[in-house]
Design a protein around this motif. Structure first.
Motif, PDB file in Angstrom:
ATOM      1  N   VAL A   1      -3.074   6.394   0.768  1.00 19.84           N
ATOM      2  CA  VAL A   1      -3.783   5.313   1.469  1.00 19.84           C
ATOM      3  C   VAL A   1      -2.986   4.852   2.685  1.00 19.84           C
ATOM      4  O   VAL A   1      -3.541   4.682   3.777  1.00 19.84           O
ATOM      5  CB  VAL A   1      -4.080   4.128   0.520  1.00 19.84           C
ATOM      6  CG1 VAL A   1      -4.540   2.899   1.313  1.00 19.84           C
ATOM      7  CG2 VAL A   1      -5.122   4.520  -0.510  1.00 19.84           C
ATOM      8  N   ARG A   2      -1.685   4.665   2.524  1.00 19.09           N
ATOM      9  CA  ARG A   2      -0.873   4.210   3.661  1.00 19.09           C
ATOM     10  C   ARG A   2      -0.903   5.225   4.807  1.00 19.09           C
ATOM     11  O   ARG A   2      -0.965   4.842   5.976  1.00 19.09           O
ATOM     12  CB  ARG A   2       0.557   3.911   3.205  1.00 19.09           C
ATOM     13  CG  ARG A   2       0.648   2.637   2.367  1.00 19.09           C
ATOM     14  CD  ARG A   2       2.077   2.195   2.102  1.00 19.09           C
ATOM     15  NE  ARG A   2       2.847   3.129   1.300  1.00 19.09           N
ATOM     16  CZ  ARG A   2       2.874   3.156  -0.029  1.00 19.09           C
ATOM     17  NH1 ARG A   2       2.152   2.288  -0.717  1.00 19.09           N
ATOM     18  NH2 ARG A   2       3.618   4.029  -0.673  1.00 19.09           N
ATOM     19  N   ASP A   3      -0.902   6.513   4.477  1.00 14.65           N
ATOM     20  CA  ASP A   3      -1.007   7.559   5.503  1.00 14.65           C
ATOM     21  C   ASP A   3      -2.371   7.475   6.198  1.00 14.65           C
ATOM     22  O   ASP A   3      -2.467   7.592   7.419  1.00 14.65           O
ATOM     23  CB  ASP A   3      -0.799   8.926   4.852  1.00 14.65           C
ATOM     24  CG  ASP A   3      -0.556  10.045   5.863  1.00 14.65           C
ATOM     25  OD1 ASP A   3      -0.328   9.755   7.057  1.00 14.65           O
ATOM     26  OD2 ASP A   3      -0.591  11.224   5.440  1.00 14.65           O
ATOM     27  N   PHE A   4      -3.417   7.241   5.419  1.00 15.34           N
ATOM     28  CA  PHE A   4      -4.770   7.106   5.976  1.00 15.34           C
ATOM     29  C   PHE A   4      -4.867   5.876   6.879  1.00 15.34           C
ATOM     30  O   PHE A   4      -5.367   5.954   8.004  1.00 15.34           O
ATOM     31  CB  PHE A   4      -5.780   7.023   4.831  1.00 15.34           C
ATOM     32  CG  PHE A   4      -7.203   6.841   5.274  1.00 15.34           C
ATOM     33  CD1 PHE A   4      -7.867   7.830   5.985  1.00 15.34           C
ATOM     34  CD2 PHE A   4      -7.890   5.677   4.970  1.00 15.34           C
ATOM     35  CE1 PHE A   4      -9.181   7.661   6.393  1.00 15.34           C
ATOM     36  CE2 PHE A   4      -9.201   5.494   5.369  1.00 15.34           C
ATOM     37  CZ  PHE A   4      -9.854   6.491   6.078  1.00 15.34           C
ATOM     38  N   ILE A   5      -4.367   4.740   6.403  1.00 15.10           N
ATOM     39  CA  ILE A   5      -4.413   3.483   7.168  1.00 15.10           C
ATOM     40  C   ILE A   5      -3.694   3.630   8.509  1.00 15.10           C
ATOM     41  O   ILE A   5      -4.134   3.086   9.518  1.00 15.10           O
ATOM     42  CB  ILE A   5      -3.793   2.326   6.344  1.00 15.10           C
ATOM     43  CG1 ILE A   5      -4.669   1.987   5.154  1.00 15.10           C
ATOM     44  CG2 ILE A   5      -3.519   1.093   7.183  1.00 15.10           C
ATOM     45  CD1 ILE A   5      -6.017   1.426   5.484  1.00 15.10           C
ATOM     46  N   ALA A   6      -2.608   4.386   8.527  1.00 15.61           N
ATOM     47  CA  ALA A   6      -1.834   4.569   9.761  1.00 15.61           C
ATOM     48  C   ALA A   6      -2.653   5.288  10.841  1.00 15.61           C
ATOM     49  O   ALA A   6      -2.327   5.203  12.017  1.00 15.61           O
ATOM     50  CB  ALA A   6      -0.554   5.355   9.468  1.00 15.61           C
TER      51      ALA A   6
ATOM     52  N   ALA B   1     -15.140  -1.970   2.278  1.00 14.93           N
ATOM     53  CA  ALA B   1     -14.422  -1.326   1.180  1.00 14.93           C
ATOM     54  C   ALA B   1     -13.026  -1.904   1.055  1.00 14.93           C
ATOM     55  O   ALA B   1     -12.480  -2.468   2.000  1.00 14.93           O
ATOM     56  CB  ALA B   1     -14.347   0.177   1.403  1.00 14.93           C
ATOM     57  N   THR B   2     -12.465  -1.723  -0.125  1.00 17.72           N
ATOM     58  CA  THR B   2     -11.092  -2.117  -0.411  1.00 17.72           C
ATOM     59  C   THR B   2     -10.338  -0.876  -0.846  1.00 17.72           C
ATOM     60  O   THR B   2     -10.810  -0.133  -1.698  1.00 17.72           O
ATOM     61  CB  THR B   2     -11.053  -3.179  -1.525  1.00 17.72           C
ATOM     62  OG1 THR B   2     -11.830  -4.302  -1.114  1.00 17.72           O
ATOM     63  CG2 THR B   2      -9.636  -3.629  -1.797  1.00 17.72           C
ATOM     64  N   LEU B   3      -9.192  -0.648  -0.227  1.00 20.27           N
ATOM     65  CA  LEU B   3      -8.371   0.501  -0.568  1.00 20.27           C
ATOM     66  C   LEU B   3      -7.166   0.060  -1.378  1.00 20.27           C
ATOM     67  O   LEU B   3      -6.653  -1.042  -1.203  1.00 20.27           O
ATOM     68  CB  LEU B   3      -7.908   1.230   0.695  1.00 20.27           C
ATOM     69  CG  LEU B   3      -9.010   1.740   1.633  1.00 20.27           C
ATOM     70  CD1 LEU B   3      -8.400   2.475   2.825  1.00 20.27           C
ATOM     71  CD2 LEU B   3      -9.995   2.639   0.904  1.00 20.27           C
ATOM     72  N   ASP B   4      -6.709   0.945  -2.263  1.00 18.09           N
ATOM     73  CA  ASP B   4      -5.533   0.692  -3.086  1.00 18.09           C
ATOM     74  C   ASP B   4      -4.275   0.799  -2.231  1.00 18.09           C
ATOM     75  O   ASP B   4      -4.345   1.051  -1.033  1.00 18.09           O
ATOM     76  CB  ASP B   4      -5.470   1.705  -4.228  1.00 18.09           C
ATOM     77  CG  ASP B   4      -6.727   1.657  -5.093  1.00 18.09           C
ATOM     78  OD1 ASP B   4      -7.295   0.565  -5.276  1.00 18.09           O
ATOM     79  OD2 ASP B   4      -7.137   2.727  -5.584  1.00 18.09           O
ATOM     80  N   ASP B   5      -3.144   0.645  -2.863  1.00 18.62           N
ATOM     81  CA  ASP B   5      -1.864   0.822  -2.171  1.00 18.62           C
ATOM     82  C   ASP B   5      -1.130   1.994  -2.801  1.00 18.62           C
ATOM     83  O   ASP B   5      -0.629   1.890  -3.918  1.00 18.62           O
ATOM     84  CB  ASP B   5      -1.025  -0.455  -2.262  1.00 18.62           C
ATOM     85  CG  ASP B   5       0.252  -0.353  -1.451  1.00 18.62           C
ATOM     86  OD1 ASP B   5       0.322   0.477  -0.521  1.00 18.62           O
ATOM     87  OD2 ASP B   5       1.199  -1.101  -1.748  1.00 18.62           O
ATOM     88  N   ASN B   6      -1.150   3.111  -2.113  1.00 14.98           N
ATOM     89  CA  ASN B   6      -0.407   4.292  -2.545  1.00 14.98           C
ATOM     90  C   ASN B   6      -0.053   5.093  -1.288  1.00 14.98           C
ATOM     91  O   ASN B   6      -0.562   4.784  -0.196  1.00 14.98           O
ATOM     92  CB  ASN B   6      -1.205   5.114  -3.578  1.00 14.98           C
ATOM     93  CG  ASN B   6      -2.514   5.621  -3.047  1.00 14.98           C
ATOM     94  OD1 ASN B   6      -2.576   6.262  -1.999  1.00 14.98           O
ATOM     95  ND2 ASN B   6      -3.594   5.358  -3.780  1.00 14.98           N
TER      96      ASN B   6
ATOM     97  N   LEU C   1      -8.304  15.662  -6.045  1.00  7.94           N
ATOM     98  CA  LEU C   1      -9.100  14.570  -5.488  1.00  7.94           C
ATOM     99  C   LEU C   1      -8.318  13.284  -5.718  1.00  7.94           C
ATOM    100  O   LEU C   1      -8.027  12.924  -6.859  1.00  7.94           O
ATOM    101  CB  LEU C   1     -10.470  14.486  -6.164  1.00  7.94           C
ATOM    102  CG  LEU C   1     -11.424  13.436  -5.608  1.00  7.94           C
ATOM    103  CD1 LEU C   1     -11.864  13.797  -4.184  1.00  7.94           C
ATOM    104  CD2 LEU C   1     -12.640  13.310  -6.516  1.00  7.94           C
ATOM    105  N   VAL C   2      -7.956  12.601  -4.638  1.00 10.74           N
ATOM    106  CA  VAL C   2      -7.139  11.390  -4.711  1.00 10.74           C
ATOM    107  C   VAL C   2      -8.021  10.185  -4.404  1.00 10.74           C
ATOM    108  O   VAL C   2      -8.586  10.085  -3.314  1.00 10.74           O
ATOM    109  CB  VAL C   2      -5.968  11.444  -3.689  1.00 10.74           C
ATOM    110  CG1 VAL C   2      -5.123  10.179  -3.785  1.00 10.74           C
ATOM    111  CG2 VAL C   2      -5.135  12.692  -3.891  1.00 10.74           C
ATOM    112  N   LYS C   3      -8.137   9.285  -5.371  1.00  6.74           N
ATOM    113  CA  LYS C   3      -8.926   8.071  -5.149  1.00  6.74           C
ATOM    114  C   LYS C   3      -8.169   7.154  -4.196  1.00  6.74           C
ATOM    115  O   LYS C   3      -6.994   6.865  -4.392  1.00  6.74           O
ATOM    116  CB  LYS C   3      -9.201   7.354  -6.467  1.00  6.74           C
ATOM    117  CG  LYS C   3     -10.086   6.136  -6.272  1.00  6.74           C
ATOM    118  CD  LYS C   3     -10.417   5.465  -7.578  1.00  6.74           C
ATOM    119  CE  LYS C   3     -11.213   4.195  -7.302  1.00  6.74           C
ATOM    120  NZ  LYS C   3     -11.474   3.431  -8.501  1.00  6.74           N
ATOM    121  N   LEU C   4      -8.875   6.713  -3.156  1.00  5.72           N
ATOM    122  CA  LEU C   4      -8.285   5.806  -2.173  1.00  5.72           C
ATOM    123  C   LEU C   4      -8.702   4.359  -2.419  1.00  5.72           C
ATOM    124  O   LEU C   4      -7.929   3.442  -2.164  1.00  5.72           O
ATOM    125  CB  LEU C   4      -8.693   6.211  -0.756  1.00  5.72           C
ATOM    126  CG  LEU C   4      -8.359   7.637  -0.310  1.00  5.72           C
ATOM    127  CD1 LEU C   4      -8.863   7.881   1.110  1.00  5.72           C
ATOM    128  CD2 LEU C   4      -6.878   7.897  -0.407  1.00  5.72           C
ATOM    129  N   GLY C   5      -9.931   4.157  -2.871  1.00  8.65           N
ATOM    130  CA  GLY C   5     -10.432   2.801  -3.072  1.00  8.65           C
ATOM    131  C   GLY C   5     -11.893   2.810  -3.449  1.00  8.65           C
ATOM    132  O   GLY C   5     -12.407   3.816  -3.938  1.00  8.65           O
TER     133      GLY C   5
END
Length: 164
Positions: A68-73, A60-65, A135-139
């Protein structure tokens, strides 16, 4: 041929030569313009993740918001994925993610990866669904969506594999 004809022929040959030279230079000039550096602030960051389910991988590819940055961390992360409403696979995150700057909701489509803020869960859609508030789209899933065709629960390990 007369002198006038010779002169006319030379002028036409010279004009044709100039046109050829101009045509040859146009791609070079265009390449110089398009190769200008884009400021770093204008480049959108992209995150590539993989979701491993029993030895198979979903990419999958995630956006930059901010969400998403909180999730990636928090990655790598292992969640139990289970079916919800015969539309999505969901897994509950240990803590809530930020929704700072997020839209008020979204309309998910097949392949969307989203965060449902009220329940603090990750949702991966294998069917389209209606608009959902908070609902927040992540990617999006880029390959392996068919791997979500399972019943029961499966452990999913989500890992960051690349970011630019």
């Amino acid at each position: 041929m007369t002198k006038t004809s010779d002169h006319f022929f030379i002028i036409r040959a010279f004009a044709a030569l100039l046109i050829l030279i101009a045509c040859a230079l146009v791609p070079i000039a265009h390449a110089d313009v398009s190769s200008e550096e884009v400021p770093v602030s204008k480049i959108q960051k992209v995150y590539k993740i993989q979701i491993e389910l029993d030895g198979v991988v979903i990419s999958a590819t995630l956006d930059d918001n901010p969400t998403v940055r909180d999730f990636i961390a928090r990655l790598p992360l292992t969640l139990k994925l289970k079916d919800y409403a015969s539309t999505e696979k969901i897994g509950f995150l240990p803590d809530k993610l930020t929704t700072q700057g997020a839209p008020s909701g979204s309309t998910p489509a097949v392949g969307d990866i989203s965060y449902y803020a009220p329940w603090a869960n990750l949702a991966i859609y294998y069917k389209d669904f209606a608009y959902s508030a908070e609902l927040v789209k992540l990617g999006r899933v880029s390959s392996g969506i068919e791997r979500l065709n399972f019943s029961g629960e499966k452990h999913a390990t989500i890992s960051l594999i690349h970011s630019n």
